[in-house]
Design a protein around this motif. Structure first.
Motif, PDB file in Angstrom:
ATOM      1  N   SER A 196       0.644  -1.221   0.115  1.00 27.32           N
ATOM      2  CA  SER A 196      -0.026  -0.007  -0.129  1.00 27.32           C
ATOM      3  C   SER A 196       0.909   1.319   0.000  1.00 27.32           C
ATOM      4  O   SER A 196       0.752   2.200  -0.775  1.00 27.32           O
ATOM      5  CB  SER A 196      -0.858   0.004   1.173  1.00 27.32           C
ATOM      6  N   GLY A 197       1.906   1.239   1.023  1.00 24.53           N
ATOM      7  CA  GLY A 197       2.885   2.394   0.916  1.00 24.53           C
ATOM      8  C   GLY A 197       3.531   2.691  -0.514  1.00 24.53           C
ATOM      9  O   GLY A 197       3.562   3.693  -0.951  1.00 24.53           O
ATOM     10  N   LEU A 198       3.969   1.563  -1.076  1.00 24.76           N
ATOM     11  CA  LEU A 198       4.558   1.652  -2.508  1.00 24.76           C
ATOM     12  C   LEU A 198       3.460   2.231  -3.519  1.00 24.76           C
ATOM     13  O   LEU A 198       3.776   3.181  -4.250  1.00 24.76           O
ATOM     14  CB  LEU A 198       5.091   0.271  -3.110  1.00 24.76           C
ATOM     15  N   SER A 199       2.244   1.947  -3.514  1.00 25.42           N
ATOM     16  CA  SER A 199       1.374   2.327  -4.306  1.00 25.42           C
ATOM     17  C   SER A 199       1.142   3.908  -4.071  1.00 25.42           C
ATOM     18  O   SER A 199       1.031   4.559  -4.927  1.00 25.42           O
ATOM     19  CB  SER A 199      -0.050   1.661  -4.165  1.00 25.42           C
ATOM     20  N   PHE A 200       0.815   4.347  -2.791  1.00 22.50           N
ATOM     21  CA  PHE A 200       0.684   5.740  -2.529  1.00 22.50           C
ATOM     22  C   PHE A 200       1.991   6.494  -2.766  1.00 22.50           C
ATOM     23  O   PHE A 200       1.734   7.806  -3.140  1.00 22.50           O
ATOM     24  CB  PHE A 200       0.269   5.886  -0.902  1.00 22.50           C
ATOM     25  N   ALA A 201       3.049   5.959  -2.382  1.00 23.37           N
ATOM     26  CA  ALA A 201       4.398   6.723  -3.063  1.00 23.37           C
ATOM     27  C   ALA A 201       4.478   6.909  -4.466  1.00 23.37           C
ATOM     28  O   ALA A 201       4.758   8.097  -4.872  1.00 23.37           O
ATOM     29  CB  ALA A 201       5.588   5.962  -2.419  1.00 23.37           C
ATOM     30  N   ALA A 202       3.809   5.951  -5.236  1.00 22.02           N
ATOM     31  CA  ALA A 202       4.161   6.238  -6.638  1.00 22.02           C
ATOM     32  C   ALA A 202       2.965   7.245  -7.125  1.00 22.02           C
ATOM     33  O   ALA A 202       3.253   7.715  -8.340  1.00 22.02           O
ATOM     34  CB  ALA A 202       3.588   4.743  -7.498  1.00 22.02           C
ATOM     35  N   LEU A 203       2.138   7.651  -6.432  1.00 22.27           N
ATOM     36  CA  LEU A 203       1.060   8.867  -6.607  1.00 22.27           C
ATOM     37  C   LEU A 203       2.120  10.159  -7.050  1.00 22.27           C
ATOM     38  O   LEU A 203       1.619  10.974  -7.799  1.00 22.27           O
ATOM     39  CB  LEU A 203       0.210   8.973  -5.544  1.00 22.27           C
ATOM     40  N   ALA A 204       3.050  10.427  -6.254  1.00 19.43           N
ATOM     41  CA  ALA A 204       3.884  11.186  -6.461  1.00 19.43           C
ATOM     42  C   ALA A 204       4.405  11.477  -7.772  1.00 19.43           C
ATOM     43  O   ALA A 204       4.534  12.826  -8.544  1.00 19.43           O
ATOM     44  CB  ALA A 204       4.881  11.417  -5.401  1.00 19.43           C
ATOM     45  N   LEU A 205       4.669  10.463  -8.669  1.00 17.46           N
ATOM     46  CA  LEU A 205       5.275  10.470  -9.985  1.00 17.46           C
ATOM     47  C   LEU A 205       4.299  11.031 -10.698  1.00 17.46           C
ATOM     48  O   LEU A 205       4.285  11.784 -11.797  1.00 17.46           O
ATOM     49  CB  LEU A 205       5.615   9.069 -10.419  1.00 17.46           C
ATOM     50  N   THR A 206       2.734  10.572 -10.668  1.00 20.56           N
ATOM     51  CA  THR A 206       1.790  10.995 -11.278  1.00 20.56           C
ATOM     52  C   THR A 206       1.536  12.419 -11.030  1.00 20.56           C
ATOM     53  O   THR A 206       1.207  13.282 -12.255  1.00 20.56           O
ATOM     54  CB  THR A 206       0.571  10.185 -11.346  1.00 20.56           C
ATOM     55  N   ALA A 207       1.758  12.812 -10.052  1.00 21.83           N
ATOM     56  CA  ALA A 207       1.430  14.327  -9.587  1.00 21.83           C
ATOM     57  C   ALA A 207       2.335  15.192 -10.488  1.00 21.83           C
ATOM     58  O   ALA A 207       2.190  16.217 -11.037  1.00 21.83           O
ATOM     59  CB  ALA A 207       1.595  14.678  -8.116  1.00 21.83           C
ATOM     60  N   VAL A 208       3.719  14.804 -10.267  1.00 25.63           N
ATOM     61  CA  VAL A 208       4.672  15.630 -11.241  1.00 25.63           C
ATOM     62  C   VAL A 208       4.323  15.662 -12.679  1.00 25.63           C
ATOM     63  O   VAL A 208       4.384  16.913 -13.273  1.00 25.63           O
ATOM     64  CB  VAL A 208       5.987  14.774 -11.033  1.00 25.63           C
ATOM     65  N   VAL A 209       3.747  14.478 -13.245  1.00 21.99           N
ATOM     66  CA  VAL A 209       3.427  14.633 -14.819  1.00 21.99           C
ATOM     67  C   VAL A 209       2.315  15.740 -14.903  1.00 21.99           C
ATOM     68  O   VAL A 209       2.339  16.544 -15.640  1.00 21.99           O
ATOM     69  CB  VAL A 209       2.965  13.317 -15.122  1.00 21.99           C
ATOM     70  N   VAL A 210       1.408  15.681 -13.803  1.00 23.37           N
ATOM     71  CA  VAL A 210       0.125  16.587 -14.276  1.00 23.37           C
ATOM     72  C   VAL A 210       0.494  18.011 -13.874  1.00 23.37           C
ATOM     73  O   VAL A 210      -0.070  18.809 -14.513  1.00 23.37           O
ATOM     74  CB  VAL A 210      -0.970  15.875 -13.083  1.00 23.37           C
ATOM     75  N   VAL A 211       1.387  18.137 -12.817  1.00 20.14           N
ATOM     76  CA  VAL A 211       1.702  19.623 -12.697  1.00 20.14           C
ATOM     77  C   VAL A 211       2.425  20.034 -13.674  1.00 20.14           C
ATOM     78  O   VAL A 211       2.345  21.328 -14.078  1.00 20.14           O
ATOM     79  CB  VAL A 211       2.540  19.710 -11.079  1.00 20.14           C
ATOM     80  N   THR A 212       3.407  19.253 -14.171  1.00 20.00           N
ATOM     81  CA  THR A 212       4.078  19.955 -15.317  1.00 20.00           C
ATOM     82  C   THR A 212       3.217  20.372 -16.779  1.00 20.00           C
ATOM     83  O   THR A 212       3.492  21.371 -17.066  1.00 20.00           O
ATOM     84  CB  THR A 212       5.269  18.795 -15.912  1.00 20.00           C
TER      85      THR A 212
END
Length: 240
Positions: A196-212
């Motif tokens: 679960s922690g791995l899945s939630f941590a990976a959300l940060a990568l999608t956030a970078v794409v969306v913010v960019t």
């Protein structure tokens, strides 16, 4: 290597013809067309979308068999989960190519990120359920496909024909490297924070794409299509 005519040569010829037509329309010397210039905003967005989408997919996918077997899943379930995930990665790539042409590169990248977020929420919140993990892995493959097909099309659109081979090679290197780093770090995160922690941590990568994407759009630097860009419907998701 055996594809004829060579797509690169065709792209360069079409781009040169377009540049000469543009020069003639401006009343300039048609024999001295202005060289196409890279769209750096589009290239940057495409590289970030491709690399981080791949890192997200690899990190979660690589640790899923470990998580499932640790929770008592049979080899059949593990095999079915990965098979459905791979099908999600490639089966609908032509569909995402069509969507990229009709909805636009940005819209399809954003759609892919939305599917990645949904998949990570499924695997994060439903980590103890085999059904949710399987569904999450399917969505993970679909999100990866949408993001990489649209990202690859955007990269082609944004790069001058003479430099497309070089930039595509750098993109492939960055994609492979990000996947390798993501897979390596995923094991550490799994050991420290669980699946679960791995899945939630990976959300940060999608956030970078969306913010960019949003920052690029807010700055008014909408990616532009350079001459002889290939329709996304004719492209396929790159192999891992």
């Amino acid at each position: 290597m055996a594809l004829r005519p060579d797509p690169l040569r065709v792209a360069r010829r079409l781009a040169l013809e377009q540049e000469r037509r543009d020069a003639a329309a401006r009343g300039a010397d048609a024999e001295q067309p202005a060289a196409a210039v890279d769209d750096r905003a589009g290239i940057r967005l495409a590289l970030i979308a491709i690399a981080l989408s791949h890192a997200t997919m690899v990190s979660v996918m690589a640790m899923t068999p470990v998580h499932l077997t640790d929770h008592g899943a049979t080899l059949t379930i593990v095999g079915l989960t990965i098979s459905l995930h791979i099908a999600g990665m490639y089966a609908l790539s032509p569909v995402f190519g069509v969507l990229s042409d009709r909805l636009g590169r940005w819209g399809t990248i954003l759609l892919g990120q939305g599917m990645l977020v949904a998949s990570l929420l499924m695997t994060g919140l439903g980590a103890e359920s085999e059904g949710w993990v399987v569904a999450g892995l399917i969505a993970l493959g679909l999100g990866w496909s949408a993001s990489t097909v649209a990202g690859s099309a955007l990269l082609t659109d944004s790069t001058a024909p003479a430099r497309r081979t070089i930039v595509q090679g750098r993109s492939d290197l960055l994609m492979s490297g990000s996947g390798a780093v993501g897979g390596a770090l995923a094991g550490v995160v799994l050991a420290l924070a669980g699946y679960s922690g791995l899945s939630f941590a990976a959300l940060a990568l999608t956030a970078v794409v969306v913010v960019t994407l949003l920052l690029t759009r807010t700055a008014g630097r909408a990616p532009r299509r350079l001459p002889a860009a290939q329709p996304a419907a004719d492209q396929r998701a790159p192999r891992r």
